[in-house]
Design an enzyme around this catalytic site. Structure first.
Site, PDB file in Angstrom:
ATOM      1  N   HIS A 173      13.698  17.915   2.914  1.00 16.53           N
ATOM      2  CA  HIS A 173      12.418  17.403   2.439  1.00 16.53           C
ATOM      3  C   HIS A 173      12.384  17.282   0.926  1.00 16.53           C
ATOM      4  CE1 HIS A 173      10.330  18.587   6.418  1.00 16.53           C
ATOM      5  NE2 HIS A 173      10.887  17.399   6.456  1.00 16.53           N
TER       6      HIS A 173
ATOM      7  N   GLU B 245     -11.019  -7.350   5.555  1.00 15.36           N
ATOM      8  CA  GLU B 245     -10.247  -6.254   6.156  1.00 15.36           C
ATOM      9  C   GLU B 245     -10.085  -6.396   7.652  1.00 15.36           C
ATOM     10  OE1 GLU B 245     -11.008  -2.209   4.038  1.00 15.36           O
ATOM     11  OE2 GLU B 245     -12.925  -3.179   4.411  1.00 15.36           O
TER      12      GLU B 245
ATOM     13  N   ASP C 277      -6.348  -2.159   6.121  1.00 15.88           N
ATOM     14  CA  ASP C 277      -7.112  -2.314   7.359  1.00 15.88           C
ATOM     15  C   ASP C 277      -6.811  -3.640   8.026  1.00 15.88           C
ATOM     16  OD1 ASP C 277      -8.596   0.015   7.988  1.00 15.88           O
ATOM     17  OD2 ASP C 277      -9.743  -0.286   6.152  1.00 15.88           O
TER      18      ASP C 277
ATOM     19  N   CYS D 228      -6.506  -5.831  -2.686  1.00 17.18           N
ATOM     20  CA  CYS D 228      -6.602  -4.454  -3.164  1.00 17.18           C
ATOM     21  C   CYS D 228      -5.936  -3.472  -2.204  1.00 17.18           C
ATOM     22  CB  CYS D 228      -8.041  -4.058  -3.436  1.00 17.18           C
ATOM     23  SG  CYS D 228      -9.063  -4.153  -1.969  1.00 17.18           S
TER      24      CYS D 228
HETATM   25  C1  PEP Z   1      -7.650  -1.616   2.700  1.00 19.92           C
HETATM   26  O1  PEP Z   1      -8.076  -1.447   3.846  1.00 19.92           O
HETATM   27  O2  PEP Z   1      -6.641  -2.309   2.443  1.00 19.92           O
HETATM   28  C2  PEP Z   1      -8.344  -0.994   1.562  1.00 19.92           C
HETATM   29  C3  PEP Z   1      -8.031  -1.293   0.324  1.00 19.92           C
HETATM   30  O3  PEP Z   1      -9.292  -0.074   1.857  1.00 19.92           O
HETATM   31  P1  PEP Z   1      -8.956   1.443   2.268  1.00 19.92           P
HETATM   32  O4  PEP Z   1      -7.491   1.639   2.124  1.00 19.92           O
HETATM   33  O5  PEP Z   1      -9.782   2.312   1.385  1.00 19.92           O
HETATM   34  O6  PEP Z   1      -9.424   1.451   3.693  1.00 19.92           O
HETATM   35 MG    MG Z   2     -10.031  -0.519   4.134  1.00 17.81          MG
END
Ligand code: PEP
Ligand code: MG
Length: 838
Positions: A460, A697, A721, A768
């Site tokens: 690890h 998402e 997501d 993002c």
């Molecule tokens: C995503 O779903 O890509 C996102 C940026 O939101 P989170 O990771 O906070 O769900």
């Molecule tokens: Mg998300």
């Protein structure tokens, strides 16, 4: 005889070195097919009873005796290997079948020299023949003398005696082949344990005649199950069938990081001609660095006088364990927050080990016998380390290091030592063996490299070192520990060499290479503060994902063009009361202030589903990720969102604040919030409302991008997501992680459709999710029409540099072709071909 199922300590029936079964030179005993147990290579000529009991069988040839102990455990005492062939010659049995014997009573005498000369081996076995009902836990693996404590026998939770009274359902069983690379080592074992704990039924794994409860990580590892081994799984209880299916799935799906991402770097050859002034080892994480050696020592305990108050020592140990547990919990929260999945898996396994009955029972037993908590804990770990090391699997032997990590951590807690190393930045740390916890601390202190006398490339620590980009070498041998403190050395991990006396030229050469690397990074950093334009002049905004004002300041220092995603959950989780409007306002303002004149995208709270808040009771859901989460929370608790919007409208300047809504699936959700925002603005006398964006998402949002863009100011794609909902794969499923790849062509098509929809209304699109931080994906995202990437702060310079080497027109034409590919791996391969990573 009444089987009272009480625990039992067996005393050594022979004197001599102790071996685990795996070390016995006989395939049947070694495989555990006869049952769990232990072996002794005897130095004396009499076999004694290891406990009181009844003789239930005496071999016709006098070489083996079976006893039934008062708790029902049946023990085969087998002298030597293949001794049946001696036809009784040299053996004298001292007891009769049916006789009751006392602990330590002589059972059998034999002619040591004769038997030794005529049989294959004198190694003798103590086998628990009813291992399905009892478990054997070694107390020591050193040399023993007759009568000394040897083995601890405990009833299994669902042993035969209890099955009839406790089982509320039939036992279900099935066979499965193990897909985990390297077999069932700590992380897959932790996954199995976690899976089993999701059910009420008791489950066990059975392999080579041995069984282990899915509750015990150590028990599971001790089965020494290898990759592709065929094993049996059993479950018994009210939800046995469901538990069985879940376990079969978990056992037959390889862990993602084992299948590719964290694959060990090629092991450099150990057997090389000796070179003066060079120690050869194995590369665990690549790199070439020079620096002064810094020796780290582990805690060594003085001898224990014994006779401690057991009650008090148990309390002391309990307190220390609680402290370490909460420290590891903290590490886990951080790892989760920063999406360090390797780190998370490793420390989750540590947490499971810390609760392991095999460790806790053994420590409690020693404490009961008067040992100090420190020594009892230390002893219990040492015994299990030896068990793992003797199983004959390198991978499992390396997991002993995780146990040693816990040994040191708990010892530090017990001794009240503050746990902090003062290691100068730039040093090369040398140790017998470093642990995962050591590594986390050392990497924060800016050390240049790590080298260990022991250890393995699949440990690890090695995985973590690779993740942190810290050059690391293992298995350098004990000579490493004789090197003087402060000696300047060269750690050439790529070449598997530690150069102890580098010449001035060599040092200069290495330092130059280090410098080049640093300079490339520095060049990227130096240009990190200027906008990123492609070679054909397309501006791509590189923003940062942050979770606090501290991280925002860090992002700005790293050259972020803004904050692309502030996850506001950080304000709401891990507390017992909700933050009020004022607290929220101050927190959001602090992030804005930390970002100079850059804009900040603040996402409204994305809890619900699996992220429960103590102070916000929400209904229990059958499918949390498909339930009341993200913007849907506004349906259930409009007051929470209202309060957050008010707090956001109070920040200044409002022109730098953009609001982002998570988990939107239809236009009405957006219109509803937009209308509410307008009302709040007029209540507060504001004549301008902040820009309002929508996260893409879920596939529904991507498909409706055009309609959403009509009413939104911008769109930001959450690829984490979006992958989960498009591929119908849990984004946190350890077994599916390698397949939850946002470069899947289906996702690329959704991203393309999002950009096309936004373009109709001249809205910009950002990303993002984690895909934005993947340099291999940068050209694809640009090609599909994304103009903002929100990445992790440390990667801003690197991603900007990547953008500057790309031609947006070429990105567009290649990306169109990528949409026609049939898998994520095909896309990755094509990206490497078109835009190789340097
Ligand atoms: C995503 O779903 O890509 C996102 C940026 O939101 P989170 O990771 O906070 O769900
Ligand atoms: Mg998300």
């Amino acid at each position: 005889m009444h089987n009272n199922n009480k625990e039992l300590t067996l005393s050594a029936p022979l004197s001599g070195p102790v071996l685990t079964l795996a070390k016995v030179p006989d395939p049947v005993f070694a495989s555990g097919a006869m049952g769990d147990g232990i072996a002794i290579d005897p130095l004396n000529d009499t076999l004694h009873a290891p406990c009181a009991g009844v003789v239930i069988h005496v071999a016709r040839t006098g070489h083996a005796i079976t006893l039934r102990a008062d708790n029902g455990a049946e023990l085969l005492l087998h002298l030597g290997l293949d001794t049946v062939e001696l036809q009784g010659e040299g053996f004298r049995v001292l007891v009769k079948e049916g006789a009751r014997v006392s602990n330590g009573q002589p059972l059998l005498r034999y002619d040591l020299d004769k038997v030794a000369q005529q049989c294959k081996s004198l190694v003798s076995l103590i086998i628990l023949t009813n291992s399905q009902a009892f478990q054997a836990r070694p107390i020591t693996l050193k040399s023993v003398r007759v009568g000394e404590p040897l083995l601890h026998i405990v009833a299994r939770l669902n042993n035969g005696a209890q099955v009839e009274t406790e089982a509320t359902g039939i036992e279900v069983r099935a066979e499965v082949r193990i897909a985990h690379r390297g077999g069932l080592h700590a992380r897959p074992a932790a996954l199995i344990r976690q899976t089993a704990q999701g059910f009420k039924s008791k489950s066990q794994l059975h392999f080579a005649g041995k069984s282990a409860s899915c509750n015990s990580l150590i028990g599971l590892m001790s089965l020494a199950i290898g990759e592709q081994d065929q094993i049996q799984v059993s479950a018994q209880g009210p939800d046995a069938e469901a538990a069985l299916q879940a376990l079969l799935a978990a056992l037959s799906t390889a862990l993602a990081e084992d299948s590719h991402a964290a694959a060990p770097v090629p092991v450099t050859q150990r057997q090389r001609p000796a070179e003066a002034g060079v120690l050869h080892g194995v590369c665990a994480a690549p790199g070439l660095v020079a620096g002064p050696l810094f020796r780290l020592n582990a805690i060594n305990l003085p001898a224990d006088a014994g006779n401690h108050d057991a009650e008090q020592q148990l309390q002391v140990l309990d307190k220390a364990l609680t402290q370490v547990r909460s420290e590891i919990d903290g590490t886990l929260i951080q790892a989760k927050r920063h999406k360090h999945t390797d780190e998370e898996a490793i420390f989750a396994a540590h947490l499971a080990l810390l609760e392991d009955p095999a460790l806790l029972d053994a420590a409690a037993l020693s404490i009961d016998q008067g040992m100090a908590a420190t020594h009892a804990w230390s002893h219990s770990i040492d015994v299990q380390c030896e068990v793992l090391q003797q199983l004959g699997s390198t991978l499992l032997a390396e997991r002993a290091n995780d146990l040693r990590d816990l040994k040191q951590r708990v010892l530090r807690a017990l001794l009240g030592e503050t746990w902090h190393y003062d290691v100068p930045a730039g040093a090369i740390v040398a140790a017998d063996e470093l642990t995962p916890s050591d590594l986390l601390q050392l990497s924060q202190q800016g050390v240049a490299g790590l080298c260990m006398a022991e250890g393995g490339a699949t440990s690890h620590v090695a995985i973590l070192a690779r993740g942190k980009g810290l050059p690391c070498m293992v298995a350098l041998g004990s000579a490493l520990l004789d090197q003087p403190q402060g000696q300047v050395v060269v750690l050439d991990a790529d070449g598997g060499r530690l150069e102890l006396t580098p010449s001035a030229e060599r040092l200069a050469e290495v330092r130059q290479a280090q410098l080049d690397h640093q300079q490339r990074r520095a060049r990227q950093q130096a240009q990190a503060h200027t906008p990123a334009l492609t070679v054909d002049g397309v501006h791509i905004e590189i923003a940062a994902n942050v979770a606090s004002s501290l991280e925002a300041a860090d992002a700005l220092a790293n050259g972020a063009d803004g904050v692309g995603l502030l996850r506001t959950e950080f304000l709401f989780v891990d507390r017992s009361t909700a933050p009020d409007e004022q607290e929220q306002r101050l927190a959001y303002q602090a992030v804005l202030d930390a970002m100079g004149d850059k804009s900040v995208i603040i996402r409204t709270i994305d809890v619900g589903g699996d992220k429960q808040l103590d102070y916000l009771p929400l209904p229990v859901e059958a499918n949390p990720v498909l339930g009341l989460r993200g913007i849907r929370l506004a349906q259930a608790r409009p007051d929470i969102l209202d309060q957050q919007l008010r707090a956001l409208l109070h920040v200044s300047p409002l022109s730098r604040c953009r609001i982002l809504l998570p988990m939107v699936t239809e236009v009405d959700e957006l219109l509803h919030i937009r209308q509410r925002l307008d009302e709040l603005c007029s209540e507060l006398g504001l004549n301008q409302r902040p820009e309002l964006g929508v996260m893409i998402e879920v596939p529904a949002a991507a498909l409706l991008a055009e309609q959403l863009a009509e009413h939104a100011d911008f769109l930001s794609i959450g690829t984490n997501d979006l992958s989960q909902y498009t591929l119908a794969m849990d984004r946190d499923h350890a077994g599916l992680a390698s397949r939850v790849d946002a470069l899947h062509p289906a996702l690329l098509r959704l991203i393309a459709q999002t950009c096309a929809g936004a373009a109709v209304h001249k809205r910009w699109v950002g990303v993002c999710g984690a895909l934005a931080s993947d340099p291999l994906a940068t050209p694809v995202l640009i090609g599909l029409g994304v103009s903002e990437l929100s990445v992790s702060p440390v990667q801003i310079g690197e991603i900007k540099d990547r953008v500057r080497h790309l031609d947006a027109r070429q990105c567009r034409s290649v990306s169109r072709d990528l949409l026609r590919l049939s898998s994520a791996s095909a896309v990755r391969h094509a990206c490497q071909q078109h835009w190789p990573l340097r």
